[in-house]
Design a protein around this motif. Structure first.
Motif, PDB file in Angstrom:
ATOM      1  N   GLU A   1       5.299 -12.058  23.023  1.00  0.00           N
ATOM      2  CA  GLU A   1       4.325 -13.050  23.472  1.00  0.00           C
ATOM      3  C   GLU A   1       3.745 -12.756  24.850  1.00  0.00           C
ATOM      4  OE1 GLU A   1       2.986 -15.538  21.715  1.00  0.00           O
ATOM      5  OE2 GLU A   1       4.168 -14.771  20.036  1.00  0.00           O
ATOM      6  N   THR A   2       4.443 -11.987  25.678  1.00  0.00           N
ATOM      7  CA  THR A   2       4.009 -11.864  27.071  1.00  0.00           C
ATOM      8  C   THR A   2       3.655 -10.447  27.519  1.00  0.00           C
ATOM      9  OG1 THR A   2       6.315 -11.708  27.783  1.00  0.00           O
ATOM     10  CG2 THR A   2       5.308 -13.892  27.817  1.00  0.00           C
TER      11      THR A   2
ATOM     12  N   ILE B   1       7.261 -21.913  33.132  1.00  0.00           N
ATOM     13  CA  ILE B   1       6.795 -21.031  32.062  1.00  0.00           C
ATOM     14  C   ILE B   1       6.967 -21.752  30.728  1.00  0.00           C
ATOM     15  CG2 ILE B   1       7.145 -18.851  30.849  1.00  0.00           C
ATOM     16  CD1 ILE B   1       8.068 -17.647  33.486  1.00  0.00           C
TER      17      ILE B   1
ATOM     18  N   GLN C   1       1.980  -6.657  27.585  1.00  0.00           N
ATOM     19  CA  GLN C   1       0.729  -6.028  27.159  1.00  0.00           C
ATOM     20  C   GLN C   1       0.973  -5.293  25.844  1.00  0.00           C
ATOM     21  OE1 GLN C   1      -2.264  -6.208  28.737  1.00  0.00           O
ATOM     22  NE2 GLN C   1      -3.181  -4.998  27.119  1.00  0.00           N
TER      23      GLN C   1
ATOM     24  N   LEU D   1       6.421 -21.352  27.016  1.00  0.00           N
ATOM     25  CA  LEU D   1       6.260 -20.234  26.108  1.00  0.00           C
ATOM     26  C   LEU D   1       6.720 -20.647  24.724  1.00  0.00           C
ATOM     27  CD1 LEU D   1       5.546 -17.187  26.258  1.00  0.00           C
ATOM     28  CD2 LEU D   1       7.949 -16.767  26.753  1.00  0.00           C
TER      29      LEU D   1
ATOM     30  N   LYS E   1       9.115 -10.927  24.703  1.00  0.00           N
ATOM     31  CA  LYS E   1       8.285  -9.773  25.077  1.00  0.00           C
ATOM     32  C   LYS E   1       7.025  -9.699  24.225  1.00  0.00           C
ATOM     33  CE  LYS E   1       9.474  -5.805  26.683  1.00  0.00           C
ATOM     34  NZ  LYS E   1      10.032  -4.475  26.969  1.00  0.00           N
TER      35      LYS E   1
ATOM     36  N   LEU F   1       8.267  -9.109  33.189  1.00  0.00           N
ATOM     37  CA  LEU F   1       7.152  -9.667  32.423  1.00  0.00           C
ATOM     38  C   LEU F   1       6.323 -10.583  33.318  1.00  0.00           C
ATOM     39  CD1 LEU F   1       9.172 -10.596  29.204  1.00  0.00           C
ATOM     40  CD2 LEU F   1       7.606  -8.657  29.485  1.00  0.00           C
ATOM     41  N   PHE F   2       5.067 -10.775  32.950  1.00  0.00           N
ATOM     42  CA  PHE F   2       4.164 -11.614  33.725  1.00  0.00           C
ATOM     43  C   PHE F   2       3.492 -12.620  32.802  1.00  0.00           C
ATOM     44  CE2 PHE F   2       4.391  -7.385  35.458  1.00  0.00           C
ATOM     45  CZ  PHE F   2       4.666  -7.613  36.802  1.00  0.00           C
ATOM     46  N   THR F   3       3.442 -13.871  33.250  1.00  0.00           N
ATOM     47  CA  THR F   3       2.729 -14.907  32.501  1.00  0.00           C
ATOM     48  C   THR F   3       2.505 -16.118  33.398  1.00  0.00           C
ATOM     49  OG1 THR F   3       2.647 -16.168  30.433  1.00  0.00           O
ATOM     50  CG2 THR F   3       4.775 -16.019  31.503  1.00  0.00           C
ATOM     51  N   GLN F   4       1.409 -16.816  33.198  1.00  0.00           N
ATOM     52  CA  GLN F   4       1.119 -18.067  33.893  1.00  0.00           C
ATOM     53  C   GLN F   4       1.414 -17.983  35.391  1.00  0.00           C
ATOM     54  OE1 GLN F   4       3.630 -20.740  31.698  1.00  0.00           O
ATOM     55  NE2 GLN F   4       2.502 -20.463  29.806  1.00  0.00           N
ATOM     56  N   ASP F   5       0.957 -16.946  36.046  1.00  0.00           N
ATOM     57  CA  ASP F   5       1.152 -16.741  37.484  1.00  0.00           C
ATOM     58  C   ASP F   5       2.612 -16.624  37.891  1.00  0.00           C
ATOM     59  OD1 ASP F   5      -1.607 -16.799  37.938  1.00  0.00           O
ATOM     60  OD2 ASP F   5      -1.591 -18.988  38.094  1.00  0.00           O
TER      61      ASP F   5
END
Length: 165
Positions: free
Chosen positions: A31-32, A109, A34, A111, A29, A56-60
């Motif tokens: 790292e990804t 992902i 807000q 990460l 969390k 969570l959202f990351t790399q589309d």
């Protein structure tokens, strides 16, 4: 109704395992999610069966990691594709770390987290320590049932119930 009290020493190893798993999820969390004041974005969400990173959202990708205490598993959900990792005795924190990050990586992902545990006496990196951990589902159930043999569902899994003593 008589309630037996579970001693910390009876489930300390299992509690420690859950604590280390929560460290991994919180670092994901960190790292990804807000960033929020007072580090609020690293708090884990409680679920009816355990705890979660939440969405969570990351790399589309959209993803979530859950520790399902009731069913003894970790679930990593990436874009609706769920990978399940069973919680078992004698597995190491490194093994859990590698399984979680492998599940994320295999679904696109990539990460990286700081593997050093935070705010605890344990200092071994989460991605290196091969020492076997304890996981005793029976002790978790006993702890959440508060030792009450007359209760069918532990209060943790059914918060609407109340205990009258």
């Amino acid at each position: 109704m008589k309630i037996d009290i579970i001693r910390h020493s009876e489930w300390a190893g299992t509690k420690f395992t859950l604590h280390l798993l929560s460290q991994i999820l919180r670092k994901i969390k960190l790292e990804t999610a807000q960033q929020e004041p007072q580090w609020a974005h690293v708090a884990l969400d409680l679920t009816p069966v355990g705890f979660s990173t939440g969405l969570l959202f990351t790399q589309d990708h959209v993803f979530q990691a859950d520790v399902d205490i009731q069913n003894s598993r970790i679930q990593v959900n990436v874009d609706g594709d769920i990978h399940s990792i069973s919680l078992e005795p004698s597995r190491s924190v490194k093994w859990y770390h590698d399984e979680i990050f492998s599940a994320l990586s295999s679904r696109g992902i990539d990460l990286k987290i700081n593997p050093k545990p935070q705010e605890m006496a344990y200092t071994a990196p989460l991605n290196e320590d091969d020492a076997p951990l304890e996981f005793d589902q029976q002790m978790i159930e006993y702890g959440f049932w508060l030792g009450d043999e007359q209760t069918d569902i532990p209060l943790f899994f059914c918060p609407a119930l109340s205990v009258s003593v």
